[in-house]
Design a protein around this motif. Structure first.
Motif, short mmCIF file in Angstrom:
data_model
loop_
_atom_site.label_atom_id
_atom_site.label_comp_id
_atom_site.label_asym_id
_atom_site.label_seq_id
_atom_site.Cartn_x
_atom_site.Cartn_y
_atom_site.Cartn_z
N HIS A 1 0.39 1.22 -3.30
CA HIS A 1 0.54 0.69 -4.66
C HIS A 1 0.06 -0.75 -4.71
O HIS A 1 -0.33 -1.34 -3.71
N GLU A 2 0.13 -1.34 -5.89
CA GLU A 2 -0.20 -2.75 -6.07
C GLU A 2 1.08 -3.57 -5.95
O GLU A 2 2.15 -3.12 -6.36
N TYR B 1 0.83 -1.21 0.00
CA TYR B 1 0.00 0.00 0.00
C TYR B 1 0.87 1.27 0.00
O TYR B 1 1.88 1.32 0.68
N SER C 1 5.65 -0.40 4.25
CA SER C 1 5.48 0.17 2.91
C SER C 1 5.30 1.68 2.96
O SER C 1 5.88 2.43 2.16
N ARG D 1 1.87 -9.32 -8.70
CA ARG D 1 0.73 -9.57 -7.83
C ARG D 1 0.72 -11.04 -7.43
O ARG D 1 0.96 -11.91 -8.26
N LEU E 1 7.53 5.28 1.50
CA LEU E 1 6.96 6.46 0.88
C LEU E 1 7.43 7.73 1.59
O LEU E 1 7.79 8.72 0.95
N ASN F 1 3.98 -6.01 -6.93
CA ASN F 1 4.55 -6.31 -8.24
C ASN F 1 5.67 -7.34 -8.07
O ASN F 1 6.71 -7.03 -7.51
N ARG G 1 -6.60 5.50 -9.78
CA ARG G 1 -7.13 4.67 -8.70
C ARG G 1 -8.52 5.21 -8.36
O ARG G 1 -8.64 6.26 -7.72
N GLU H 1 1.04 10.23 -8.89
CA GLU H 1 1.46 8.86 -8.60
C GLU H 1 0.45 8.10 -7.73
O GLU H 1 -0.07 7.06 -8.14
N ILE H 2 0.17 8.60 -6.55
CA ILE H 2 -0.67 7.85 -5.62
C ILE H 2 -2.13 7.86 -6.04
O ILE H 2 -2.80 6.81 -6.09
#
Length: 451
Positions: A181-182, A179, A329, A186, A333, A184, A363, A358-359
């Motif tokens: 983000h997704e 979080y 996470s 997945r 950031l 990577n 979304r 970006e964030i």
């Protein structure tokens, strides 16, 4: 002709199956993704075809079928390595010899009879111990980068049910660990179903279903629950968890409630190192492992497995580990964001890039945040020609210089750019720079936590 069960690919998945009495399994022709493989267990067939590792989950109660002698059974329960080896030996006797098979012992709950010698196991404790053990096993696997395939059509019903629940919790844990983000790549976990073989060499089709879940914009623990960590943990661990998770929660709120500026200020949000968060998560996992440890007592015709888990708050502990993963996470950031600071000030363009581009970009759940932040940023950008290189309160340029009648409400209503506490200026290249009044940092931190 090549054996269709043998693949040269490196194992990237772990195939888990709860096992019952090894002697009850029949050699079966399993078909997985149109490839056949003969095996006693569906997990072995899937692992042979995909190149994965087999992990057999053996309940403690299985000892009643592994060892008829009560003294020898007691030794197995006291020595997990011996227990694991006994399971593998019995499967070897049935010609089940997959080269990448390991065994994990799961707690049992209830009373179980050994039929030949007529003695019993009385396994004390609660089902929370089983769930805790499964979570620790699966968490270790995903930390190693493994995808999990869970066979759910074997073993005593409670074990596959709890394993399925745990697998969804593990996927949630992984999504939170990336979080906002997704992940990577997945995670790609699967559930395996099949009918129960009833005769030797029967052909059984294996069906699979992907494990999918969605996380919502919520931190795993509330501020009140973080304050309550003292009911579960003591001493330095409790204090360090509270400190770490409160900073994680404040960072999350900056994103979720559209208030980016506090994220850049060390007096509001302390940057917690990755090593510190990892250490805390390991300590919580070690603590959970100790909570489900057992002792074994033998009487004439009964073995008692004692485990004090009546008040084990497994949901709270699991969410604590999820909160730590999410905080780790979020702290990445924070670290990246603060690289853009200029002598204690935050360039407005840096906020636009990180949050809007970006964030929040692409979304859907952040669409409203993006629109609100864009509006506030545009209002500040309109002041560029009026700003000088000497900092002033933002309110001097807005609303006739009047202060807020409700500071908390206006703080969130204006994306954290509260004119009463926000300094603004521009530098020699006309960049707009912002910072909070350091005397109000404590207030901002409390507003973020809802005090």
């Amino acid at each position: 002709m090549n054996n269709p069960c043998i693949h040269d690919s490196v194992a990237s998945s772990a195939v888990l199956q709860v096992i019952g009495e090894p002697k009850n399994y029949k050699k079966t022709r399993y078909v997985y993704e149109n490839e056949p493989c003969e095996a006693l267990l569906a997990a072995t067939a899937v692992a042979d075809i995909t190149g994965g590792e087999v992990i057999l989950l053996a309940p403690e109660s299985l000892v009643t079928s592994l060892e008829p002698d009560i003294d020898e059974a007691c030794k197995l329960l006291e020595n997990p390595k011996m227990f694991e080896q006994k399971v593998l030996e019995q499967l070897d006797n049935g010609s089940e010899n997959h080269p990448k098979t390991t065994v994990e012992i799961l707690p049992s709950v209830g009373s179980f009879r050994q039929r030949e010698k007529d003695w019993r196991i009385n396994a004390q404790g609660t089902f929370a111990a089983i769930e805790a053990a499964l979570f620790l096993i699966m968490k270790k696997l995903v930390k190693e980068g493994r995808n999990i395939t869970m066979v759910v059509t074997s073993g005593l019903n409670i074990y596959p049910a709890l394993a399925l629940r745990t697998l969804y919790n593990i996927l949630t844990y992984q999504l939170l660990a990336a979080y906002p983000h997704e992940p990577n790549p997945r995670p790609c976990h699967k559930i395996v179903y099949h009918t129960i073989p009833t005769q030797e060499n029967e052909e059984i089709q294996i069906e699979t279903q992907a494990v999918e879940t969605t996380i919502y914009n919520a931190f795993p623990l509330t501020n009140e629950e973080i304050n309550d960590l003292g009911t579960v943990y003591r001493g330095d661990l409790r204090g360090n968890l509270v400190r770490c998770l409160k900073n994680g929660l404040k960072t999350f709120i900056c994103i979720n409630r559209n208030t980016p500026l506090p994220l850049y200020h060390g007096k509001i949000i302390e940057e917690i190192s990755q090593e510190c968060v990892e250490k805390l998560e390991q300590q919580v996992a070690d603590d959970l492992r100790k909570r489900i440890e057992h002792t074994v007592e033998k009487e004439k015709v009964q073995i008692t497995i004692k485990r004090s888990t009546e008040n084990l708050p497994i949901s709270f502990i699991r969410r604590t580990m999820m909160a730590l993963a999410m905080t780790k996470s979020l702290m990445k950031l924070v670290k990246e964001a603060r690289k853009n600071m200029v002598n204690g000030f935050v360039p407005l363009d840096a906020i636009k890039t990180l949050f809007i581009e970006e964030i929040y970009q692409n979304r859907p759940h952040f669409t409203h945040n993006r629109h609100l932040l864009e509006s506030e940023v545009e209002n500040i950008e309109k002041l560029r020609d009026r700003l000088g290189e000497t900092e002033q309160y933002l309110m001097n340029f807005l609303s006739g210089g009047k202060g807020s009648s409700d500071m908390v409400r206006n703080f969130f209503a204006h994306s954290g750019f509260l004119g009463d506490i926000t300094y603004v200026k521009k530098d020699s290249s006309s960049r707009i720079l912002l910072r909070y009044d350091s005397e109000r940092a404590k207030d901002v931190g409390e507003w973020l936590l809802g005090r």
